[in-house]
Design an enzyme around this catalytic site. Sequence first.
Site, PDB file in Angstrom:
ATOM      1  CD  GLU A   1      -0.547   7.349   6.105  1.00 22.71           C
ATOM      2  OE1 GLU A   1       0.479   7.243   6.795  1.00 22.71           O
ATOM      3  OE2 GLU A   1      -0.855   6.536   5.211  1.00 22.71           O
TER       4      GLU A   1
ATOM      5  CG  ASP B   1      -1.815   1.219   1.303  1.00 24.74           C
ATOM      6  OD1 ASP B   1      -2.514   1.478   0.310  1.00 24.74           O
ATOM      7  OD2 ASP B   1      -1.817   1.918   2.334  1.00 24.74           O
ATOM      8  CB  SER B   2       0.178   4.750  -0.796  1.00 27.90           C
ATOM      9  OG  SER B   2      -1.014   4.916  -0.043  1.00 27.90           O
TER      10      SER B   2
ATOM     11  CE1 TYR C   1       2.723   5.411  -3.430  1.00 30.81           C
ATOM     12  CE2 TYR C   1       1.598   3.534  -4.401  1.00 30.81           C
ATOM     13  CZ  TYR C   1       2.716   4.085  -3.833  1.00 30.81           C
ATOM     14  OH  TYR C   1       3.840   3.323  -3.673  1.00 30.81           O
ATOM     15  N   GLY C   2      -2.834   9.065  -4.069  1.00 32.74           N
ATOM     16  CA  GLY C   2      -4.068   9.566  -4.669  1.00 32.74           C
ATOM     17  C   GLY C   2      -3.921  10.801  -5.528  1.00 32.74           C
TER      18      GLY C   2
ATOM     19  CB  CYS D   1      -2.914   0.854  -2.717  1.00 31.86           C
ATOM     20  SG  CYS D   1      -2.902   2.582  -3.273  1.00 31.86           S
ATOM     21  CG  ASN D   2      -9.488   1.314  -2.981  1.00 33.54           C
ATOM     22  OD1 ASN D   2     -10.476   0.843  -3.508  1.00 33.54           O
ATOM     23  ND2 ASN D   2      -9.184   1.055  -1.717  1.00 33.54           N
ATOM     24  CB  THR D   3      -4.497   5.186  -5.712  1.00 37.16           C
ATOM     25  OG1 THR D   3      -5.339   6.023  -4.904  1.00 37.16           O
ATOM     26  CG2 THR D   3      -3.903   6.015  -6.834  1.00 37.16           C
TER      27      THR D   3
ATOM     28  CB  CYS E   1      -9.292   5.078   0.244  1.00 39.41           C
ATOM     29  SG  CYS E   1      -7.610   5.412   0.857  1.00 39.41           S
ATOM     30  CB  THR E   2      -6.762   0.220   2.097  1.00 43.38           C
ATOM     31  OG1 THR E   2      -5.658   0.994   1.630  1.00 43.38           O
ATOM     32  CG2 THR E   2      -7.137  -0.817   1.054  1.00 43.38           C
ATOM     33  CG  HIS E   3      -5.459   5.385   4.434  1.00 43.01           C
ATOM     34  ND1 HIS E   3      -4.904   4.922   3.272  1.00 43.01           N
ATOM     35  CD2 HIS E   3      -4.430   5.870   5.179  1.00 43.01           C
ATOM     36  CE1 HIS E   3      -3.591   5.129   3.299  1.00 43.01           C
ATOM     37  NE2 HIS E   3      -3.279   5.691   4.445  1.00 43.01           N
TER      38      HIS E   3
END
Length: 273
Positions: free
Chosen positions: A155, A13-14, A45-46, A76-78, A187-189
């Site tokens: 984050e 992931d980012s 990354y978005g 990571c969705n992006t 988004c995985t966040h």
Amino acid sequence: MSIDRLAPIGVFDSGVGGLTVAREIMRNLPAERIVYFGDTARVPYGSKSKETVIRYSRQIIRFLRTQGVKAIVVACNTASALALEEIEKELEIPIIGVVKPGARVAASVTKNKRIGVIGTESTIHSHMYRSFICDIDPEITVIGKACPLFVPLVEEGWLKDPVTDEVAGRYLKELKNENIDSLILGCTHYPLLRSTVKKIMGDAVELVNPAYETARELGSLLKKLNMDNPGVKEEEFPYRFYVSDAAEKFKQFANSILPYDVRATQQVNIEEY
């Protein structure tokens, strides 16, 4: 090609968001080992271009291959939206992203055929969720909303904070007026903000967590290919964590959300790969 069933799953992931995917793999596939890489030096990354996300993804995959992984999850969705189609052509091991599993479930649970998606700017502008969902059912309407501040808030660890509540309320206001009955946390966040989103959207809106659906799909894929781990010895250390920056901060965050004690996180120079 001979595959070692005891080999680990590579997850990347980012940053820390992909830990929600790792958490679901730990819960749903407890026999599997994991090598996780978080690109904490280059998050988010978005806001990056497609070319940059593809380059970053290739570097990370080259690193994960040095760890002997048997399959890769793009957590990571992006990167799933922008890079997966390109990089899966270059691999001889299975690779899956988080977009398709989430899209499939959202299409199956909607009653009124109106689905919302929240994600980074790149994910929303790629229209990947809309494309996959409309392939399943062209009558479904998909409404996307970019929520770029969610990633830095997560984050920073501001999961339950008045600032996060205020930002979420402003982002989600227009979706509340769209009569959606399901909402993809694209988004995985974002699963880490699930309670905040649920409070704003209300009980009538079903929240779809692609992290959970990805773990389930991974399990099915490994079984189908006869690549699932028959069992890990209890004394083995089954999870390894790597980042491109801020290893100690990552470890503290990981320990706050994972059902497992992260003993160490190692920093690597990902630009070398």
